[in-house]
Design an enzyme around this catalytic site. Structure first.
Site, PDB file in Angstrom:
ATOM      1  N   GLY A 270       2.781  -6.939   5.001  1.00  0.00           N
ATOM      2  CA  GLY A 270       1.462  -7.221   5.229  1.00  0.00           C
ATOM      3  C   GLY A 270       0.480  -7.177   4.214  1.00  0.00           C
ATOM      4  O   GLY A 270      -0.339  -7.939   3.875  1.00  0.00           O
ATOM      5  N   ARG A 271       0.573  -6.081   3.404  1.00  0.00           N
ATOM      6  CA  ARG A 271      -0.304  -5.672   2.176  1.00  0.00           C
ATOM      7  C   ARG A 271       0.193  -6.772   1.155  1.00  0.00           C
ATOM      8  O   ARG A 271      -0.643  -6.354   0.053  1.00  0.00           O
ATOM      9  CB  ARG A 271      -0.153  -4.284   2.036  1.00  0.00           C
ATOM     10  CG  ARG A 271       1.271  -3.579   1.793  1.00  0.00           C
ATOM     11  CD  ARG A 271       1.532  -2.324   1.730  1.00  0.00           C
ATOM     12  NE  ARG A 271       2.752  -1.707   1.569  1.00  0.00           N
ATOM     13  CZ  ARG A 271       3.616  -1.828   2.602  1.00  0.00           C
ATOM     14  NH1 ARG A 271       3.146  -2.093   3.864  1.00  0.00           N
ATOM     15  NH2 ARG A 271       4.684  -1.071   2.393  1.00  0.00           N
TER      16      ARG A 271
HETATM   17  C1  G6Q Z   1       0.937  -3.914   5.986  1.00  0.00           C
HETATM   18  C2  G6Q Z   1       1.004  -3.181   7.434  1.00  0.00           C
HETATM   19  C3  G6Q Z   1      -0.093  -3.266   7.961  1.00  0.00           C
HETATM   20  C4  G6Q Z   1      -0.193  -4.530   8.984  1.00  0.00           C
HETATM   21  C5  G6Q Z   1      -1.233  -4.405  10.144  1.00  0.00           C
HETATM   22  C6  G6Q Z   1      -1.478  -5.616  10.682  1.00  0.00           C
HETATM   23  O1  G6Q Z   1       1.611  -4.046   5.139  1.00  0.00           O
HETATM   24  O2  G6Q Z   1       2.361  -3.491   7.794  1.00  0.00           O
HETATM   25  O3  G6Q Z   1      -1.290  -3.013   7.412  1.00  0.00           O
HETATM   26  O4  G6Q Z   1      -0.647  -5.650   7.928  1.00  0.00           O
HETATM   27  O5  G6Q Z   1      -0.819  -3.348  10.986  1.00  0.00           O
HETATM   28  O6  G6Q Z   1      -0.418  -6.098  11.287  1.00  0.00           O
HETATM   29  P1  G6Q Z   1      -0.240  -7.653  11.899  1.00  0.00           P
HETATM   30  O7  G6Q Z   1      -0.441  -8.703  10.839  1.00  0.00           O
HETATM   31  O8  G6Q Z   1       1.102  -7.629  12.448  1.00  0.00           O
HETATM   32  O9  G6Q Z   1      -1.281  -7.644  12.880  1.00  0.00           O
END
Ligand code: G6Q
Length: 545
Positions: A270-271
């Site tokens: 995600g990040r």
């Molecule tokens: C990032 C994490 C977290 C994630 C969010 C949104 O590395 O996993 O910040 O991006 O929890 O998750 P979704 O994109 O699955 O909604």
């Protein structure tokens, strides 16, 4: 194969001993001894210039840090990431944000499949959609063109897009309005939509899993908001909603046509996802050509990281210096201070990148660590920070290494502003390093009682990252620089920088309490007495409007 505990490595032990010598030395002394220090401790890579001379280091420190990198097998770990090995061990996943910006002809395989081809197919699909929205060819339900784009996402599906939009606003199509909704607090949704016309609004639902509570709640509110305007005509959804996700099934369940879904893959964390389809809002804002320039910049830094020798390798230096400051000088934080207003959300973006990645307490094989891991990253753009928290950095009791980020050319030249801005960044780093001695303060005729208050101890470390201009390419390089610096730290600490079990926990916990707040009859609570009491109190407050 079990790795040797970090603190038993010869380089770690040598650095521990060496830090005792360095702790007794002042940057004033180190600069006086070596007239060329300010040129010597610098590096240039992929067009970014790093001056790290104002760190509390000597040539011996750098030599030992390089040794530490060798003993922790940094080179092989980097190669394993680029090869697509499943280095995210707790989730058994490859970590391939570098594939998102690899050129079309590159080959990077995951489970035998070249993923670069798929990356470019999605990029093409994004570009065609972005062009249609930007040109007005993509019409809303009533035939009007889209004027407002709202990204709904949270965490990695929000912070990168917000940061990139703010950073590259100068290059954006000013006839379009961009908003970002992340918080499950209804205020976020209401404020972002209150002045918008649903007939001209496009929602991008960005969620890797398409199950995240906040995003799904906001997405459903968005659908209700839209359908209210169109008397419940569900056909409107197809013209006003697109999705960015890895979960095609859930996207279809929500009612978004699969043709309007932009995919990515489980090997994009995600990040680390702002260069994937998660960057769709960025691409609509700045156009496909600028978006590709952002990717090209990141790729240039990837190549620099992969190939440059350690002593000239910017992400390696930045990462190793963070290890040095954290583990050997006892720093607990890093302040990131961009002297570029467009980078105002960069510290917030970095908070997630760094702290979610390296906020870990066990090694990759599950052993508790006996050394500090990820420091706290925070910051604000200069010069604003100077008029608030810099006091503590200059005269407080803590050691706060600073990363100053500046550009030679402003995007919006205005009179003397830019020289004044740059004068401030150089002056701050100088003051932190050299301080002001008792003798200097007395020589200014300061009354004796005030002298201690006006003394600055100095010897406070900082890096300066200097680039030409904040272009999409430069932003790509800067982001990749920090991504790889995080990698280097994680590699030394032998932790999994790519999982986030703490975040997963948060996603589950609230779900247990929701029905206890919403049920009509009093629930039987089984939490601790504090949580139980708070729930009862909230329920009773809620009843009394
Ligand atoms: C990032 C994490 C977290 C994630 C969010 C949104 O590395 O996993 O910040 O991006 O929890 O998750 P979704 O994109 O699955 O909604």
């Amino acid at each position: 194969m079990k790795t040797k505990p970090l603190t038993t490595l010869p380089a770690w032990k040598a650095l521990t001993r060496h830090s005792q010598t360095i702790k007794r030395r002042h940057l004033r002394e180190l600069f006086a001894q070596d007239k060329r220090r300010g040129e010597r401790f610098t590096a240039e890579g992929a067009g970014l210039f790093l001056d790290y001379s104002k760190n509390r280091i000597s040539a011996e420190t750098v030599r030992l840090l390089r040794q530490l990198a060798k003993e922790t097998d940094l080179r092989n770990k980097v190669a394993a990431m680029f090869r697509g090995e499943k280095i995210n061990v707790t989730e058994n996943r490859a970590v391939l944000h570098v594939a998102l910006r690899a050129p079309r002809n590159a080959v990077i395989r995951v489970d035998g499949k070249n993923v670069v081809r798929e990356v470019h197919a999605v990029l093409n699909k994004m570009a065609s959609f972005a062009n249609r929205v930007r040109s007005g060819k993509w019409k809303g339900h009533t035939g009007r063109r889209i004027r407002n784009v709202i990204n709904i996402g949270i965490g990695g599906s929000d912070l990168g897009p917000v940061m990139a939009y703010e950073a590259l606003r100068h290059y954006s199509d000013r006839s379009l309005t961009f908003r970002f909704i992340s918080n499950v607090d209804g205020a976020d949704f209401v404020e972002a939509t209150r002045d918008l016309d649903p007939a001209e609004t496009l929602f991008i639902i960005s969620s890797k899993t398409f199950t995240t509570l906040e995003t799904m709640t906001n997405a459903h509110s968005a659908r209700a908001w839209l359908l209210r305007a169109f008397r419940g005509d569900a056909k409107a959804v197809a013209r006003h909603f697109v999705a960015v996700s890895t979960n095609a099934e859930k996207v279809a369940e929500f009612g978004i046509d699969r043709a309007n879904m932009f995919g990515f893959w489980d090997w994009v964390g995600g990040r680390y996802s702002m260069n994937s389809a998660i960057g769709l809002s960025t691409m609509i804002a700045i156009g496909p050509a600028h978006f590709r320039a952002l990717l090209a910049g990141a790729h240039e830094m990837d190549e620099h990281f992969r190939t440059a020798p350690l002593e000239k390798n910017l992400p390696a230096l930045l990462g190793l210096l963070t290890v040095w400051n954290t583990n050997f000088l006892g720093a607990e934080t890093v302040a990131v201070l961009p002297y570029e207003n467009y980078l105002k959300r960069f510290p917030a973006y970095l908070q997630q990148l760094t702290m979610e990645s390296n906020g870990k307490h066990v090694t990759r094989d599950g052993q508790p660590v006996n050394y500090a891991t990820g420091p706290i990253f925070w910051g604000e753009p200069g010069t604003n920070g100077q008029h608030s928290f810099y006091q503590l950095i200059h005269q407080g009791t803590r050691l706060i290494p600073c990363d100053f980020i500046a550009f030679a050319h402003p995007l919006t030249p205005l009179g003397r502003h830019h020289d004044l801005l740059l004068a401030n960044v150089f002056a701050q780093a100088e003051a932190l390093a050299f301080g002001k001695t008792v003798t200097e303060v007395k020589a200014e005729g300061v009354p004796a009682a005030l002298v201690p208050h006006k003394v600055f101890s100095g010897n406070r470390p900082s890096n300066i990252i200097l680039a030409d201009k904040l272009t999409p390419t430069a932003l790509g390089k800067l982001v990749a620089l920090y991504e790889h610096s995080v990698f280097v730290q994680g590699a030394v600490w032998n932790i999994d920088s790519f999982d986030q079990w703490g975040v997963e926990l948060g996603k589950v916990l609230a779900q247990r309490i929701v029905p206890e707040l919403e049920s009509r009859s009093a629930p039987k609570l089984k939490h601790d007495s504090s949580t139980n009491h708070l729930i009862y109190r909230y329920r009773s407050m809620k009843r009394k409007r």
